[in-house]
Design an enzyme around this catalytic site. Structure first.
Site, PDB file in Angstrom:
ATOM      1  N   LYS A  41       0.845  -1.211   0.000  1.00 45.45           N
ATOM      2  CA  LYS A  41       0.000   0.000   0.000  1.00 45.45           C
ATOM      3  C   LYS A  41       0.869   1.245   0.000  1.00 45.45           C
ATOM      4  O   LYS A  41       0.538   2.244  -0.637  1.00 45.45           O
ATOM      5  CB  LYS A  41      -0.956  -0.016   1.199  1.00 45.45           C
ATOM      6  CG  LYS A  41      -1.960  -1.152   1.115  1.00 45.45           C
ATOM      7  CD  LYS A  41      -2.952  -1.144   2.254  1.00 45.45           C
ATOM      8  CE  LYS A  41      -3.711  -2.449   2.316  1.00 45.45           C
ATOM      9  NZ  LYS A  41      -2.908  -3.565   2.901  1.00 45.45           N
ATOM     10  N   ASP A 100      -2.937   0.439   8.809  1.00 45.47           N
ATOM     11  CA  ASP A 100      -3.249  -0.896   8.266  1.00 45.47           C
ATOM     12  C   ASP A 100      -2.730  -1.871   9.319  1.00 45.47           C
ATOM     13  O   ASP A 100      -1.605  -2.348   9.246  1.00 45.47           O
ATOM     14  CB  ASP A 100      -2.536  -1.060   6.924  1.00 45.47           C
ATOM     15  CG  ASP A 100      -2.975  -2.313   6.191  1.00 45.47           C
ATOM     16  OD1 ASP A 100      -4.049  -2.849   6.515  1.00 45.47           O
ATOM     17  OD2 ASP A 100      -2.238  -2.742   5.286  1.00 45.47           O
ATOM     18  N   CYS A 131      -6.946  -6.800   7.198  1.00 45.00           N
ATOM     19  CA  CYS A 131      -7.300  -7.861   6.250  1.00 45.00           C
ATOM     20  C   CYS A 131      -7.963  -8.986   7.048  1.00 45.00           C
ATOM     21  O   CYS A 131      -7.653 -10.154   6.903  1.00 45.00           O
ATOM     22  CB  CYS A 131      -6.122  -8.329   5.411  1.00 45.00           C
ATOM     23  SG  CYS A 131      -4.800  -9.048   6.352  1.00 45.00           S
TER      24      CYS A 131
HETATM   25  C1  LIG Z   1      -1.136  -5.767   7.941  1.00 40.26           C
HETATM   26  S1  LIG Z   1       0.554  -5.464   7.914  1.00 40.26           S
HETATM   27  C2  LIG Z   1       0.633  -4.023   6.891  1.00 40.26           C
HETATM   28  C3  LIG Z   1       0.563  -4.327   5.412  1.00 40.26           C
HETATM   29  C4  LIG Z   1       1.058  -3.164   4.576  1.00 40.26           C
HETATM   30  N1  LIG Z   1       0.287  -1.971   4.813  1.00 40.26           N
HETATM   31  C5  LIG Z   1       1.038  -3.478   3.092  1.00 40.26           C
HETATM   32  O1  LIG Z   1       0.109  -3.112   2.377  1.00 40.26           O
HETATM   33  O2  LIG Z   1       2.000  -4.108   2.636  1.00 40.26           O
HETATM   34  C6  LIG Z   1       0.888  -4.821   9.493  1.00 40.26           C
HETATM   35  C7  LIG Z   1       2.334  -4.386   9.726  1.00 40.26           C
HETATM   36  O3  LIG Z   1       2.381  -3.731  10.984  1.00 40.26           O
HETATM   37  C8  LIG Z   1       3.634  -3.984  11.556  1.00 40.26           C
HETATM   38  N2  LIG Z   1       3.559  -3.645  12.998  1.00 40.26           N
HETATM   39  C9  LIG Z   1       3.218  -4.439  14.036  1.00 40.26           C
HETATM   40  N3  LIG Z   1       3.269  -3.746  15.188  1.00 40.26           N
HETATM   41  C10 LIG Z   1       3.636  -2.483  14.861  1.00 40.26           C
HETATM   42  C11 LIG Z   1       3.880  -1.305  15.615  1.00 40.26           C
HETATM   43  N4  LIG Z   1       3.752  -1.285  16.940  1.00 40.26           N
HETATM   44  N5  LIG Z   1       4.256  -0.203  14.947  1.00 40.26           N
HETATM   45  C12 LIG Z   1       4.396  -0.201  13.614  1.00 40.26           C
HETATM   46  N6  LIG Z   1       4.201  -1.283  12.847  1.00 40.26           N
HETATM   47  C13 LIG Z   1       3.817  -2.415  13.467  1.00 40.26           C
HETATM   48  C14 LIG Z   1       3.870  -5.441  11.256  1.00 40.26           C
HETATM   49  O4  LIG Z   1       5.250  -5.754  11.363  1.00 40.26           O
HETATM   50  C15 LIG Z   1       3.336  -5.524   9.819  1.00 40.26           C
HETATM   51  O5  LIG Z   1       4.371  -5.319   8.911  1.00 40.26           O
END
Ligand SMILES: C[S@@+](CC[C@H](N)C(=O)[O-])C[C@H]1O[C@@H](n2cnc3c(N)ncnc32)[C@H](O)[C@@H]1O
Length: 437
Positions: A273, A336, A389
């Site tokens: 994204k 996200d 998702c």
């Molecule tokens: C659903 S994925 C996002 C997908 C991404 N937006 C895409 O389209 O490729 C959620 C992401 O949030 C990250 N994440 C988890 N905890 C987080 C935090 N406290 N702060 C920032 N990112 C975090 C995870 O490592 C993961 O890469």
């Protein structure tokens, strides 16, 4: 002396290796498959056979285990043997492999991977399985539909029961539940995104795709290796579900008054994204901060963004619940959030078995904290999309309601819920919010 070990075809050995890696090493099938195919020297038809055998078996393993258990006289079974049986059942019930070939190759696989001991058992169980086709077995092993509808659908369509319950709660039209479960069992097609300003749908259509659906940047590909398309190899285009494209577009297109220069993707890894947002931002003189907690996922974000003009983005590693920027910095924000992923079951065949209801106990507080931090990052009047998702209410509507009730400065502008059986996308939730001025 001649080597008397049975010769097993490499595609079946590869599929067995994938099941083992998923079971023992917690591997993701879609990530481990390319490595295993390479190790066994599999290409084209053999690679496609091994992929379908491993992915289909993992997806349908709930149903297949019921079938196997119904054919056993003793309930205990070594995990390696169960893997061989699951693969055999998939060949017998869901692939066009002749019965004798499915059985004899499974017996050979048992000898090669486990030993002579259980070969007779594998032969006997699989012979019993040939007594019915998949519909007959579904009838035999599912709970009665009238007595226990959710239990019936869970076994019939190979989903854990708690997942069926969570999906039933989230689906606004209960009559569609079975169609949704069936859609989860269809391997999804490949959709590409033509990143605006870097590629065009015409370029991807010329490479063999078909312009598709609701995202103006989406092109579906009916076959072939997407990485062989120059625009994809160069990062000007990418592989991206159309639902993900629509979520990014919800961020970029949300109505916004006043300054529109600073965009934030709070949880950006692996960057699909962020790449669409940054290529849109580049055409509007805006800049995206692509923020991600895990350094190795931040590296994936940087790779996804490699074709975007560098002045249009910055990749930042950090904890989104403790932002390092001044509150009110951003005009547009995407949260996200990390989630159960139960909307993407088509794509990750094993994930339904790996998740448990307890996962939500950790995810929901994190989702709330990230949404709250996203709201703090917005300037008054700024717009934000909260996306998952997953369609599970605890991760979507309930997170939203809790944060909205706790803050009082957010208003909801729009809500989108996409479903595989209706929209041909992963199940995705996206709520568009505005921070009041
Ligand atoms: C659903 S994925 C996002 C997908 C991404 N937006 C895409 O389209 O490729 C959620 C992401 O949030 C990250 N994440 C988890 N905890 C987080 C935090 N406290 N702060 C920032 N990112 C975090 C995870 O490592 C993961 O890469």
């Amino acid at each position: 002396m001649a080597d008397r070990r049975p010769r097993v075809d490499p595609a079946r050995l590869a599929a067995h290796d994938v099941l083992r890696a998923v079971r023992v090493d917690d591997a993701y099938a879609n990530l481990v498959l390319p490595q295993v195919l390479r190790q066994h020297g599999l290409r084209e038809r053999d690679a496609a056979f091994a992929t379908e055998l491993a992915s289909g078996t993992l997806r349908m393993q709930g149903l297949y285990d019921e079938v196997i258990d119904a054919c056993l006289t003793r309930p205990r079974l070594e995990a390696k043997v169960r893997d061989v049986l699951r693969l055999g059942v998939h060949q017998l019930l869901s692939m066009r492999v002749p019965d004798h070939a499915a059985i004899s190759t499974s017996v050979d696989l048992t000898r090669a991977r486990v030993g002579q001991g259980p070969a007779g058992l594998v032969n006997a169980v699989l012979r019993k399985v040939t007594e019915g086709d998949i519909e007959e077995w579904r009838r035999r092993v599912s709970p009665d539909r009238a007595d226990d509808l959710l239990g019936h659908l869970a076994v019939r369509h190979s989903h854990p029961r708690w997942v069926v319950e969570a999906l039933a709660q989230a689906l606004d039209r209960p009559a569609e539940l079975e169609t949704l479960l069936m859609a989860d069992n269809d391997a999804p097609g490949v959709t590409l995104v033509a990143r605006p300003g870097l590629s065009t749908t015409e370029e991807l259509v010329a490479a063999g795709g078909t312009a598709s659906g609701r995202s103006p940047y989406a092109v579906s590909l009916s076959g072939g290796d997407p990485a062989a398309i120059p625009a994809v190899a160069e990062g000007r285009a990418g592989v991206q579900d159309e639902g993900s494209q629509l979520v990014a577009l919800a961020v970029a297109d949300a109505p916004l008054a006043g300054r529109d220069e600073r965009w934030l993707d709070l949880c950006a890894g692996p960057g699909g994204k962020a790449a669409l947002l940054a290529s849109l931002a580049a055409g509007r003189n805006a800049t995206v901060v692509a923020h991600e907690r895990q350094p190795h996922r931040a590296a994936l974000v940087a790779n996804a963004l490699r074709a975007v003009p560098p002045q249009a983005y910055r990749v930042v590693t950090g904890d989104g619940t403790r932002p390092s920027w001044v509150p009110g910095t951003f005009d547009r924000v995407l949260v996200d959030a990390p989630c159960s992923g139960l909307g993407a079951l088509r794509r990750r065949p094993e994930s339904r078995w790996r998740r448990s209801p307890g996962d939500l106990d950790e995810l929901v507080p994190l989702q709330r904290a990230l949404l709250d931090a996203g709201a703090e990052s917005l300037r008054p009047g700024g717009v934000m999309v909260y996306a998952t998702c997953s369609p599970v209410l605890a991760e979507t509507v309930e997170v939203l309601d809790a944060v909205l009730a706790g803050r009082g400065d957010l208003e909801e502008l729009d809500r989108m819920m996409l479903w595989p059986h209706r929209d041909g996308t992963d199940a995705m939730f996206a709520a568009t919010l505005r921070r009041r001025s």
